[in-house]
Every structure is written in structure tokens, then in C-alpha cells.
Design a protein around this motif. Structure first.
Motif, PDB file in Angstrom:
ATOM      1  N   UNK A   1       0.795  -1.310  -0.158  1.00  0.00           N
ATOM      2  CA  UNK A   1      -0.098  -0.070   0.095  1.00  0.00           C
ATOM      3  C   UNK A   1       0.937   1.248   0.054  1.00  0.00           C
ATOM      4  N   UNK A   2       2.109   1.320   0.508  1.00  0.00           N
ATOM      5  CA  UNK A   2       2.919   2.511   0.552  1.00  0.00           C
ATOM      6  C   UNK A   2       3.602   2.515  -0.783  1.00  0.00           C
ATOM      7  N   UNK A   3       3.784   1.311  -1.534  1.00  0.00           N
ATOM      8  CA  UNK A   3       4.661   1.423  -2.876  1.00  0.00           C
ATOM      9  C   UNK A   3       3.832   2.387  -3.629  1.00  0.00           C
ATOM     10  N   UNK A   4       4.526   3.341  -4.425  1.00  0.00           N
ATOM     11  CA  UNK A   4       4.057   4.098  -5.361  1.00  0.00           C
ATOM     12  C   UNK A   4       4.608   3.656  -6.726  1.00  0.00           C
ATOM     13  N   UNK A   5       3.796   3.612  -7.893  1.00  0.00           N
ATOM     14  CA  UNK A   5       4.259   3.315  -9.175  1.00  0.00           C
ATOM     15  C   UNK A   5       4.172   4.715  -9.668  1.00  0.00           C
ATOM     16  N   UNK A   6       5.215   5.001 -10.662  1.00  0.00           N
ATOM     17  CA  UNK A   6       5.034   6.243 -11.235  1.00  0.00           C
ATOM     18  C   UNK A   6       5.232   5.940 -12.827  1.00  0.00           C
TER      19      UNK A   6
ATOM     20  N   UNK B   1       0.474   0.399  -4.157  1.00  0.00           N
ATOM     21  CA  UNK B   1      -0.747   0.776  -3.553  1.00  0.00           C
ATOM     22  C   UNK B   1      -1.438   2.046  -4.436  1.00  0.00           C
ATOM     23  N   UNK B   2      -0.560   2.810  -5.048  1.00  0.00           N
ATOM     24  CA  UNK B   2      -0.974   4.002  -5.751  1.00  0.00           C
ATOM     25  C   UNK B   2       0.071   3.910  -6.890  1.00  0.00           C
ATOM     26  N   UNK B   3      -0.842   4.519  -8.062  1.00  0.00           N
ATOM     27  CA  UNK B   3      -0.184   4.759  -9.503  1.00  0.00           C
ATOM     28  C   UNK B   3      -0.445   6.211  -9.838  1.00  0.00           C
ATOM     29  N   UNK B   4       0.794   6.674  -9.998  1.00  0.00           N
ATOM     30  CA  UNK B   4       0.863   8.221 -10.371  1.00  0.00           C
ATOM     31  C   UNK B   4       1.101   8.233 -11.755  1.00  0.00           C
TER      32      UNK B   4
ATOM     33  N   UNK C   1      -5.489   5.441  -8.373  1.00  0.00           N
ATOM     34  CA  UNK C   1      -4.949   6.083  -9.396  1.00  0.00           C
ATOM     35  C   UNK C   1      -5.029   7.576  -9.264  1.00  0.00           C
ATOM     36  N   UNK C   2      -3.680   8.301  -9.258  1.00  0.00           N
ATOM     37  CA  UNK C   2      -3.471   9.768  -9.129  1.00  0.00           C
ATOM     38  C   UNK C   2      -2.943  10.242 -10.667  1.00  0.00           C
TER      39      UNK C   2
ATOM     40  N   UNK D   1     -13.117  11.045 -24.133  1.00  0.00           N
ATOM     41  CA  UNK D   1     -12.262   9.951 -23.639  1.00  0.00           C
ATOM     42  C   UNK D   1     -11.319  10.350 -22.297  1.00  0.00           C
ATOM     43  N   UNK D   2     -10.902  11.580 -22.608  1.00  0.00           N
ATOM     44  CA  UNK D   2     -10.105  12.247 -21.373  1.00  0.00           C
ATOM     45  C   UNK D   2     -10.826  12.604 -20.210  1.00  0.00           C
ATOM     46  N   UNK D   3     -12.063  13.324 -20.424  1.00  0.00           N
ATOM     47  CA  UNK D   3     -12.939  13.666 -19.267  1.00  0.00           C
ATOM     48  C   UNK D   3     -13.461  12.578 -18.477  1.00  0.00           C
ATOM     49  N   UNK D   4     -13.866  11.218 -19.046  1.00  0.00           N
ATOM     50  CA  UNK D   4     -14.628  10.334 -18.388  1.00  0.00           C
ATOM     51  C   UNK D   4     -13.424   9.498 -17.608  1.00  0.00           C
ATOM     52  N   UNK D   5     -12.348   9.145 -18.300  1.00  0.00           N
ATOM     53  CA  UNK D   5     -11.418   8.421 -17.461  1.00  0.00           C
ATOM     54  C   UNK D   5     -10.635   9.353 -16.420  1.00  0.00           C
ATOM     55  N   UNK D   6     -10.490  10.698 -16.640  1.00  0.00           N
ATOM     56  CA  UNK D   6     -10.203  11.478 -15.718  1.00  0.00           C
ATOM     57  C   UNK D   6     -10.896  11.656 -14.409  1.00  0.00           C
ATOM     58  N   UNK D   7     -12.179  11.813 -14.656  1.00  0.00           N
ATOM     59  CA  UNK D   7     -13.157  11.675 -13.400  1.00  0.00           C
ATOM     60  C   UNK D   7     -13.009  10.317 -12.502  1.00  0.00           C
ATOM     61  N   UNK D   8     -12.464   9.347 -13.130  1.00  0.00           N
ATOM     62  CA  UNK D   8     -12.740   8.081 -12.381  1.00  0.00           C
ATOM     63  C   UNK D   8     -11.247   8.087 -11.416  1.00  0.00           C
ATOM     64  N   UNK D   9     -10.344   8.790 -11.632  1.00  0.00           N
ATOM     65  CA  UNK D   9      -9.005   8.916 -10.669  1.00  0.00           C
ATOM     66  C   UNK D   9      -9.459   9.328  -9.266  1.00  0.00           C
TER      67      UNK D   9
END
Length: 199
Positions: free
Chosen positions: A35-40, A128-131, A155-156, A191-199
Motif C-alpha cells: 500500500x505504501x509503494x508508489x508506481x510512477x 498501492x498507488x499509481x501516479x 490512481x492519481x 475519453x479524457x474527461x470520462x477517465x479523468x473523473x475516475x481517478x
């Protein structure tokens, strides 16, 4: 006989209890580290993105293990290279063969990148987090959403710009105008607005 039987089984029950507690502690520690690991994720040359390098260093300095998925064509900053909590994972690049018609080259490239990204993000080390750096949005936004859903990660998005506005300028520079340009831009924006809101 009952007391003798219980006494004989006591070491076994004790061993089983200790094993169960140790397993639970190991699993909790592993889950906490995951959960602490961040993927960039940077769909480009990480060495040419000082902003994403800074994110990686700041996260690692704060104690989070960081895994950077990107192309590593340019040497990143020394603080990135020397950081014990930053791991670099190379993303393959793909250029369609020259004989592929121009109208098919871009979709083919997007499909190939999507497969490569999915293989990297959905296999191997957990996080745990994808930036995600955006743009580009295709295919990274869709693949990132799928990977986070399957791996239970958050997702961030680091919005540098809107990909559809860059597409609009690119189409204008290429002389693509009118209904065709409007349709392409509207599709990219949706595409960008729909998927962007899901982050």
C-alpha cells in the motif's frame, strides 16, 4: 488419558498458533508495504521530465518505495539514480514499420503500447498507488484504470495539460480542419474527461 493426550498435543497446537501469528504478521507487513509503494508511469523519456523525477524523489524521501515505469533514454538526476527506494523499470518503444499506411500507424502504435503497458503494470511488483503523467492520455489512461482496478490500487493523475487540446493544435498544424477535426477532438475530449473523473 485425556490430560496425557492434551499434554502431548500442546506443542503441536503451540507450533500451529505461532505459525499462524507469524503468517498473519508477514501478510500484514507485506500488505502495508504494498500500500505504501508508489508506481510512477511516464509514457516518455523519464530523464527529460524533471517534474516527475521530483515527484519520485519526494515520495521516496517521505519513505515510500517508488517504482518508475518509463523509457530511460536520458540519464535521470543523480538523486534519482542514487536513491535506495527508487527502482527504474524500462518501457519498450514501438514504431510501426514504414510500409504500414499512415491511417493505421497510430492505432497500431497505441495498441502495441497498451499491451506493453498492461504487461508491465499488471505483473511483477505490486503497488498501492499509481501516479500517472498526463498527457499523453492514449493509451495510458485506459490501461492505468484497468491495472488499478485489477491490483486494487489508487490512481492519481498529474495533469500537465489536456491531451485533447494538444491534439486540436496538432490537427490544425497538419491542416486537418472542419468536421473531421471536430469529431477527433470531441472523441479525445470525451475519453479524457470520462477517465479523468475516475481517478
Amino acid at each position: 488419558r485425556t490430560c496425557t493426550m492434551d499434554s502431548a498435543l500442546f506443542p503441536l497446537w503451540l507450533a500451529l498458533g505461532i505459525t499462524a501469528l507469524a503468517t498473519a504478521a508477514w501478510w500484514a507487513a507485506r500488505r502495508a508495504n504494498t500500500e505504501r509503494t508508489v508506481a510512477v508511469l511516464v509514457l516518455g523519456d523519464f530523464g527529460r521530465s524533471p517534474r516527475m523525477q521530483n515527484h519520485a524523489v519526494c515520495l521516496a524521501d517521505a519513505g515510500a518505495p517508488v517504482v518508475v515505469f518509463a523509457r530511460h533514454e536520458t540519464l535521470p538526476h543523480a538523486r534519482v539514480r542514487g536513491h535506495e527506494r527508487i527502482a527504474l523499470v524500462d518501457l519498450p518503444s514501438f514504431d510501426p514499420p514504414r510500409w504500414v499506411p499512415a491511417i493505421l500507424a497510430l492505432p497500431l502504435k497505441a495498441a502495441a503500447l497498451a499491451v506493453a503497458l498492461a504487461a508491465k503494470l499488471m505483473c511483477g511488483r505490486r503497488y498501492g498507488v499509481l501516479l500517472l503523467q498526463n498527457p499523453p492520455a492514449v493509451p495510458t489512461l485506459a490501461v492505468a484504470h484497468a491495472a488499478c482496478a485489477l491490483r486494487g490500487a489508487r490512481l492519481v493523475i498529474d495533469w500537465h495539460n489536456f491531451a485533447y487540446t494538444i491534439l486540436r493544435c496538432s490537427l490544425r498544424d497538419r491542416g486537418v480542419r472542419g468536421a473531421r477535426a471536430a469529431a477527433l477532438t470531441a472523441t479525445a475530449e470525451a475519453y479524457e474527461r470520462v477517465l479523468g473523473r475516475g481517478a
